[in-house]
Design an enzyme around this catalytic site. Structure first.
Site, PDB file in Angstrom:
ATOM      1  N   LYS A 117       6.594  -4.295  -3.841  1.00 39.95           N
ATOM      2  CA  LYS A 117       8.332  -4.006  -3.467  1.00 39.95           C
ATOM      3  C   LYS A 117       8.697  -4.086  -2.172  1.00 39.95           C
ATOM      4  O   LYS A 117       9.685  -4.337  -2.032  1.00 39.95           O
ATOM      5  CB  LYS A 117       8.506  -2.689  -4.385  1.00 39.95           C
ATOM      6  CG  LYS A 117       9.988  -2.111  -4.359  1.00 39.95           C
ATOM      7  CD  LYS A 117      10.883  -2.766  -5.405  1.00 39.95           C
ATOM      8  CE  LYS A 117      12.373  -2.484  -5.388  1.00 39.95           C
ATOM      9  NZ  LYS A 117      12.844  -3.755  -6.008  1.00 39.95           N
TER      10      LYS A 117
ATOM     11  N   GLU B  82       9.092 -14.638 -10.440  1.00 36.43           N
ATOM     12  CA  GLU B  82       8.569 -13.525 -10.247  1.00 36.43           C
ATOM     13  C   GLU B  82       7.964 -12.691 -11.249  1.00 36.43           C
ATOM     14  O   GLU B  82       6.732 -12.102 -11.114  1.00 36.43           O
ATOM     15  CB  GLU B  82       9.661 -12.535  -9.456  1.00 36.43           C
ATOM     16  CG  GLU B  82       9.881 -12.813  -8.006  1.00 36.43           C
ATOM     17  CD  GLU B  82      10.988 -11.891  -7.650  1.00 36.43           C
ATOM     18  OE1 GLU B  82      10.760 -11.228  -6.498  1.00 36.43           O
ATOM     19  OE2 GLU B  82      11.911 -11.754  -8.480  1.00 36.43           O
TER      20      GLU B  82
ATOM     21  N   HIS C 233      18.301 -36.714  -6.073  1.00 41.18           N
ATOM     22  CA  HIS C 233      17.375 -37.349  -5.025  1.00 41.18           C
ATOM     23  C   HIS C 233      15.977 -36.800  -5.235  1.00 41.18           C
ATOM     24  O   HIS C 233      15.222 -36.690  -4.319  1.00 41.18           O
ATOM     25  CB  HIS C 233      17.974 -36.678  -3.666  1.00 41.18           C
ATOM     26  CG  HIS C 233      19.359 -37.456  -3.463  1.00 41.18           C
ATOM     27  ND1 HIS C 233      19.529 -38.713  -3.221  1.00 41.18           N
ATOM     28  CD2 HIS C 233      20.556 -36.734  -3.389  1.00 41.18           C
ATOM     29  CE1 HIS C 233      20.937 -38.887  -2.821  1.00 41.18           C
ATOM     30  NE2 HIS C 233      21.539 -37.605  -3.062  1.00 41.18           N
TER      31      HIS C 233
ATOM     32  N   GLU D 179      18.324 -17.483  -6.922  1.00 43.48           N
ATOM     33  CA  GLU D 179      18.075 -16.047  -7.474  1.00 43.48           C
ATOM     34  C   GLU D 179      17.563 -15.949  -8.713  1.00 43.48           C
ATOM     35  O   GLU D 179      16.506 -15.421  -8.974  1.00 43.48           O
ATOM     36  CB  GLU D 179      19.307 -15.171  -6.782  1.00 43.48           C
ATOM     37  CG  GLU D 179      19.196 -13.821  -7.412  1.00 43.48           C
ATOM     38  CD  GLU D 179      17.734 -12.969  -6.579  1.00 43.48           C
ATOM     39  OE1 GLU D 179      17.298 -13.491  -5.725  1.00 43.48           O
ATOM     40  OE2 GLU D 179      17.363 -11.936  -7.396  1.00 43.48           O
TER      41      GLU D 179
ATOM     42  N   CYS E 180       0.761  -1.046   0.258  1.00 43.72           N
ATOM     43  CA  CYS E 180      -0.081   0.029   0.034  1.00 43.72           C
ATOM     44  C   CYS E 180       1.107   1.206  -0.200  1.00 43.72           C
ATOM     45  O   CYS E 180       1.786   1.273   0.689  1.00 43.72           O
ATOM     46  CB  CYS E 180      -0.822  -0.033   1.253  1.00 43.72           C
ATOM     47  SG  CYS E 180      -1.967  -1.471   1.523  1.00 43.72           S
TER      48      CYS E 180
ATOM     49  N   TRP F  37      -2.921  -2.853  -1.703  1.00 46.23           N
ATOM     50  CA  TRP F  37      -2.480  -3.949  -2.146  1.00 46.23           C
ATOM     51  C   TRP F  37      -3.085  -5.012  -1.117  1.00 46.23           C
ATOM     52  O   TRP F  37      -3.218  -5.074  -0.020  1.00 46.23           O
ATOM     53  CB  TRP F  37      -0.919  -4.182  -1.807  1.00 46.23           C
ATOM     54  CG  TRP F  37      -0.430  -5.478  -2.117  1.00 46.23           C
ATOM     55  CD1 TRP F  37      -0.157  -5.759  -3.545  1.00 46.23           C
ATOM     56  CD2 TRP F  37      -0.032  -6.686  -1.456  1.00 46.23           C
ATOM     57  NE1 TRP F  37       0.455  -6.962  -3.392  1.00 46.23           N
ATOM     58  CE2 TRP F  37       0.667  -7.778  -2.231  1.00 46.23           C
ATOM     59  CE3 TRP F  37      -0.015  -6.944  -0.109  1.00 46.23           C
ATOM     60  CZ2 TRP F  37       1.115  -8.907  -1.930  1.00 46.23           C
ATOM     61  CZ3 TRP F  37       0.319  -8.178   0.333  1.00 46.23           C
ATOM     62  CH2 TRP F  37       0.783  -9.233  -0.442  1.00 46.23           C
TER      63      TRP F  37
ATOM     64  N   ASN G 136      -2.130   2.190   5.539  1.00 44.84           N
ATOM     65  CA  ASN G 136      -1.124   1.056   5.283  1.00 44.84           C
ATOM     66  C   ASN G 136      -0.844   0.215   6.430  1.00 44.84           C
ATOM     67  O   ASN G 136      -0.507   0.738   7.580  1.00 44.84           O
ATOM     68  CB  ASN G 136       0.081   1.721   4.608  1.00 44.84           C
ATOM     69  CG  ASN G 136       1.191   0.681   4.518  1.00 44.84           C
ATOM     70  OD1 ASN G 136       1.013  -0.523   4.388  1.00 44.84           O
ATOM     71  ND2 ASN G 136       2.311   1.204   3.937  1.00 44.84           N
ATOM     72  N   GLY G 137      -0.906  -1.155   6.338  1.00 40.85           N
ATOM     73  CA  GLY G 137      -0.681  -1.972   7.724  1.00 40.85           C
ATOM     74  C   GLY G 137      -1.814  -2.675   7.970  1.00 40.85           C
ATOM     75  O   GLY G 137      -2.625  -2.940   7.016  1.00 40.85           O
TER      76      GLY G 137
ATOM     77  N   ARG H 118       5.559   0.046  -5.910  1.00 41.32           N
ATOM     78  CA  ARG H 118       5.340  -0.607  -4.772  1.00 41.32           C
ATOM     79  C   ARG H 118       4.440  -2.099  -4.858  1.00 41.32           C
ATOM     80  O   ARG H 118       4.634  -2.753  -4.467  1.00 41.32           O
ATOM     81  CB  ARG H 118       5.112   0.091  -3.670  1.00 41.32           C
ATOM     82  CG  ARG H 118       5.944   1.164  -3.058  1.00 41.32           C
ATOM     83  CD  ARG H 118       5.282   2.173  -2.279  1.00 41.32           C
ATOM     84  NE  ARG H 118       5.054   1.813  -0.987  1.00 41.32           N
ATOM     85  CZ  ARG H 118       5.769   2.027   0.092  1.00 41.32           C
ATOM     86  NH1 ARG H 118       7.130   2.605  -0.016  1.00 41.32           N
ATOM     87  NH2 ARG H 118       5.329   1.505   1.296  1.00 41.32           N
TER      88      ARG H 118
ATOM     89  N   LYS I  40      14.012 -15.064  -9.776  1.00 38.72           N
ATOM     90  CA  LYS I  40      13.610 -13.779 -10.727  1.00 38.72           C
ATOM     91  C   LYS I  40      12.817 -14.351 -11.972  1.00 38.72           C
ATOM     92  O   LYS I  40      11.670 -13.614 -12.229  1.00 38.72           O
ATOM     93  CB  LYS I  40      14.948 -13.402 -11.507  1.00 38.72           C
ATOM     94  CG  LYS I  40      15.919 -12.452 -10.686  1.00 38.72           C
ATOM     95  CD  LYS I  40      15.335 -11.087 -10.688  1.00 38.72           C
ATOM     96  CE  LYS I  40      14.564 -10.746  -9.503  1.00 38.72           C
ATOM     97  NZ  LYS I  40      15.055 -11.059  -8.038  1.00 38.72           N
TER      98      LYS I  40
HETATM   99  C1  G6P Z   1       9.462  -8.243  -1.596  1.00 39.63           C
HETATM  100  C2  G6P Z   1      10.302  -7.814  -3.068  1.00 39.63           C
HETATM  101  C3  G6P Z   1      11.237  -8.623  -3.289  1.00 39.63           C
HETATM  102  C4  G6P Z   1      12.617  -8.445  -2.175  1.00 39.63           C
HETATM  103  C5  G6P Z   1      11.784  -8.839  -0.839  1.00 39.63           C
HETATM  104  C6  G6P Z   1      12.558  -8.635   0.462  1.00 39.63           C
HETATM  105  O1  G6P Z   1       9.154  -9.443  -1.907  1.00 39.63           O
HETATM  106  O2  G6P Z   1       9.366  -8.031  -4.156  1.00 39.63           O
HETATM  107  O3  G6P Z   1      12.390  -8.210  -4.302  1.00 39.63           O
HETATM  108  O4  G6P Z   1      13.589  -9.396  -2.332  1.00 39.63           O
HETATM  109  O5  G6P Z   1      10.530  -8.235  -0.602  1.00 39.63           O
HETATM  110  O6  G6P Z   1      12.511  -7.266   0.623  1.00 39.63           O
HETATM  111  P1  G6P Z   1      13.745  -6.334   1.256  1.00 39.63           P
HETATM  112  O7  G6P Z   1      13.368  -5.027   0.964  1.00 39.63           O
HETATM  113  O8  G6P Z   1      13.752  -6.539   2.782  1.00 39.63           O
HETATM  114  O9  G6P Z   1      15.005  -6.625   0.469  1.00 39.63           O
END
Ligand code: G6P
Length: 609
Positions: free
Chosen positions: A604, A489, A505, A482, A2, A74, A99-100, A27, A486
Site C-alpha cells: 500500500k 492488481e 497500430h 486505471e 514493511c 515486504w 523499514n527502508g 500495507r 485495478k
Molecule cells: C502503491 C499502491 C498503489 C498506489 C501507488 C502510489 O503501488 O499499491 O495503490 O497507487 O503505490 O502510491 P501513493 O501513496 O503515492 O499514491
C-alpha cells in the site's frame, strides 16, 4: 510495505504489538515477527507467513515482556523466510526492526565479516544490528550506539531498537522512511503509521527526517540530525479507533468503493464560497503563489499518476494552462528543463511513496514556482515538505488497490485547474458550471454504484480469462488505464489500456473471441470516433463490454454488452466512470478467489525505491 510497531510499558506489550501488526497488514507484507524483553531476557518469534500464523506460533510459545518491537516484512533483499524476517538480533544483545533500504550494506557487510561477524540472513538490515552492536560494545550506551551506527548508514531507514542490557528503553530512528511515536499515559509506542496505534492512543509525534528518539515509560526525548534535543509537536489524530473495521462489507476494497460519495462530499466540504472555489483550500499562501503560475508539472506513481493524467486533459481544455505529467521514478533520475512559473504538483494517497518524495526533494531545488501536495494523509512526509497542501478527505484507505483516494484526488485536481484557469481567462460561467457539477458528484457516484448487481453477474464471465484490453479516448483514456491497473492488481489478469485510436497500430492483432475488450465511452464529441473503434474490434470477433451513459445510443448487438451510468456531465465523467471499473475488477477478483485487499507482491505504501 514493511510495518514497524514498538512499545515500552509497565504491562505486557505483546498484545499491543500483535494488534499493531494486524492494523498494518493492509500495507502488504510476506513475513512477520516480534521480540520482547522480559527482565534481562530477549525473546523472539518469526514466521514466513501472515500475522495470523505469528499469532498461532505465539499460542504455542507465548512471549511476554514490557518492552518490545514487531515487524511485517515486504521482501527486498532476500526471499520471504524465517531467517530474513525481522526482528534481527546480534549476539543476544541488540534486536532491531527496520523499514527502508541500506544502500552501503555490501561494504559494511565486508567490513563486519572481516571483524568476525557471521551473517544469519540475506537482508541489508543485518548490517545495521551488527553496527549497533559494535558501537554498543564501545560505548556501553544504547542511545550513543545508535548515534554512532546511524552515522555510518547510507540509504533510508525507520528503526526500532531494544537491548536486554537496557530494559525499559526503546530507541527509534528515522531517515527517509516514516515513523511516528504514540504517546500514552506512562507508556509509549512507535509505528510506521498512526493506524497501527489507534487502539492505544490518539496522540502522536511525527518524527522529522534524521531524528532519533529515546523512549521510556517516563518520557520521550528527541534528538535532531545534529544530535541536539528538539521538541516536536504532539498531534491528536481525528481518526477513530475502529477506523480499520469493514462495517459489514466482505472486503475493505468494497467498503471503500461504496464510501466514495461520502469521501467526495467530505473532500468538497468548505471548498465553495458564493458559488466559487475558495482557493485557500490549497493553503493560506495559495492565492499569492498561484498568481505566478503559468504551467503545471505533475509527478506521481501508480493510481495517483493516472489522476495526474486526467488533470492534464482538464488543465489544457478547461483552464488553458499547459500541463505535463510524469512518473516519479522517471522524473527523479532525468535532467529536465524547468520553467520558473511552473507549479510542481505531487499526488499521493499515502504521502510516503519514496519515488514521489525524492521527486519533490529534487523539485524544491530546481526552480519551480511552488510545490503543492495532493495527499490523503495529514502529517505525511509529502505534506510536510510542500509549500501548499490539499488534503483529500477520503479517510483511511486500507485496500492496497486505491479507490476512494483516487476519486478524491480527481476532485482536488479539478478544483486546482479551475482556480488556476480563473487567472488565465476562464469565464465565471465555466467556473459556476464546474462548481455545480462537483456539487452533483456524490449523487452521480451513488447512481454509478447501483450497477453493482449487474457487474457482479457479468464478472463471472471472466474467471478463465488471462488477458483484457481497455479502450478510452480523451479524458477517459486515463480512466481506462486505471481500470486496467485495478484488474491486474487484484485479479492477476493481464490487462492493458490503449487510446482507442491506437488500436489499429498494434493491439488489434491480439483481438479474438478470447480477448475481452472493455471500452469506456463518453457522450461527447469523441463518441462517433470511438464507435468506429468498437466496430474494428467487433469485425475481429472481439468480445466487447461498453461502459457508457444513458445518453449514448448503441445499436442492439448480441456481441456487445453495455453497462450504462445515469447521464453524467463531461468534466466529472472521469470520476463517475471510474466507479464501475473498480467494481468490475473487484468482482472478477472475488470470483477468482484472489486476496482482494492484500494482492500478492504489492504494498500500500511503497516507502522504498
Ligand atoms: C502503491 C499502491 C498503489 C498506489 C501507488 C502510489 O503501488 O499499491 O495503490 O497507487 O503505490 O502510491 P501513493 O501513496 O503515492 O499514491
Amino acid at each position: 510495505m514493511c510495518g514497524i510497531v514498538g512499545a515500552v510499558a509497565e504491562r505486557d506489550v505483546s498484545k499491543i504489538l500483535m494488534e499493531g501488526l494486524r492494523r498494518l497488514e493492509y500495507r502488504g507484507y510476506d513475513s512477520a515477527g516480534l521480540a520482547v524483553l522480559e527482565g534481562n531476557g530477549l525473546h523472539r518469534l518469526r514466521v514466513a507467513g501472515k500475522v495470523n500464523d505469528l499469532a498461532d506460533s505465539l499460542k504455542q510459545s507465548p512471549l511476554k515482556g514490557t518492552t518490545g518491537i514487531a515487524h511485517t516484512r515486504w521482501a527486498t533483499h532476500g526471499k520471504p523466510s524465517v531467517e530474513n524476517a525481522h526482528p534481527h538480533i546480534c549476539k543476544d544483545q541488540i534486536a532491531i526492526v527496520h523499514n527502508g533500504i541500506i544502500e552501503n550494506y555490501e561494504s559494511l557487510k565486508q567490513a563486519q565479516i572481516a571483524n568476525g561477524h557471521a551473517f544469519q540472513s540475506e537482508t541489508d538490515t543485518e548490517v545495521v544490528v551488527n553496527q549497533i552492536y559494535d558501537s554498543f560494545s564501545d560505548t556501553g550506551n544504547l542511545l550513543e550506539a545508535v548515534f554512532a551506527a546511524t552515522d555510518k548508514l547510507d540509504g533510508a531507514y525507520a528503526l526500532g531498537i531494544i537491548s536486554p542490557s537496557e530494559p525499559g528503553r526503546l530507541i527509534a530512528a528515522r531517515r527517509g522512511s516514516p515513523l511516528v511515536i504514540g504517546i500514552g499515559i506512562g507508556e509509549h509506542f512507535i509505528a510506521s503509521d498512526v493506524l497501527a496505534l489507534l487502539s492505544v492512543t490518539q496522540k502522536f509525534i511525527f518524527l522529522a527526517d534524521g531524528d532519533i528518539a529515546d523512549i521510556t515509560c517516563d518520557g520521550v526525548v528527541i534528538y535532531d540530525e545534529n544530535r541536539k534535543v528538539v521538541k516536536r509537536p504532539v498531534s491528536i489524530s481525528e481518526l477513530s479507533h475502529d477506523v480499520a473495521g469493514k462495517s459489514g462489507y466482505r472486503h475493505y476494497m468494497l467498503k471503500e468503493i461504496f464510501e466514495q460519495p461520502r469521501a467526495v462530499h467530505d473532500t468538497l466540504a468548505g471548498a465553495f464560497n458564493n458559488g466559487r472555489i475558495d482557493e485557500t483550500v490549497f493553503g493560506q499562501k495559495a492565492g499569492k503563489l498561484f498568481d505566478r503560475v503559468k504551467a503545471i508539472k505533475i509527478v506521481a506513481c501508480g493510481t495517483s499518476y493516472h489522476a495526474g493524467l486526467v488533470a492534464r486533459y482538464w488543465a489544457e481544455s478547461i483552464a488553458n494552462i499547459p500541463c505535463d505529467v510524469e512518473i516519479a521514478s522517471e522524473f527523479r533520475y532525468r535532467k529536465s528543463v524547468v520553467h520558473p512559473d511552473t507549479l510542481f504538483v505531487t499526488i499521493s494517497q499515502s504521502g510516503e511513496t519514496a519515488d514521489t518524495l525524492a521527486a519533490l526533494q529534487l523539485a524544491r531545488h530546481s526552480g519551480f514556482a511552488a510545490s503543492l501536495a495532493i495527499c490523503n494523509v495529514p502529517e505525511s512526509s509529502l505534506t510536510r515538505e510542500s509549500d501548499l497542501v490539499f488534503l483529500t478527505r477520503a479517510g483511511a484507505e486500507i485496500g492496497v488497490a486505491s479507490t476512494k483516494a483516487f476519486t478524491t484526488q480527481l476532485v482536488a485536481l479539478l478544483m486546482l485547474v479551475t482556480v488556476l484557469g480563473r487567472r488565465l481567462g476562464m469565464t465565471s460561467e465555466t467556473e459556476a458550471a464546474i462548481v455545480g457539477q462537483l456539487q452533483q458528484l456524490p449523487g452521480r457516484i451513488n447512481s454509478a454504484l447501483e450497477l453493482d448487481g449487474k457487474i457482479n453477474l457479468l464478472s463471472k464471465q471472466f474467471i478463465n480469462k488471462h488477458h483484457a484490453l481497455y479502450l478510452g479516448r480523451g479524458l477517459l483514456l486515463p480512466i481506462a488505464m486505471e481500470g486496467a491497473l485495478k484488474l491486474k492488481e487484484i485479479s492477476y489478469i493481464h490487462a492493458e489500456a490503449y487510446a482507442a485510436g491506437e488500436l489499429k497500430h498494434g493491439p488489434l492483432a491480439l483481438v479474438d473471441e478470447d480477448m475481452p475488450v472493455f471500452a469506456v465511452v463518453a457522450n461527447n464529441e469523441l463518441l462517433e470516433k470511438i464507435k468506429s473503434n468498437l466496430q474494428e474490434v467487433k469485425a475481429r470477433g472481439g468480445r466487447l463490454y461498453v461502459l457508457t451513459d444513458t445518453g449514448v445510443q448503441l445499436e442492439k448487438d448480441d456481441d456487445i454488452q453495455v453497462l450504462k451510468v445515469a447521464h453524467v456531465e463531461d468534466s466529472i465523467a472521469p470520476i463517475v466512470f471510474t466507479v464501475p471499473l473498480q467494481l468490475i475488477a473487484y468482482h472478477i477478483a472475488v470470483f477468482k478467489g484472489a486476496d482482494v485487499d492484500q494482492p500478492r507482491n504489492l504494498a500500500k505504501s511503497v516507502t522504498v525505491e
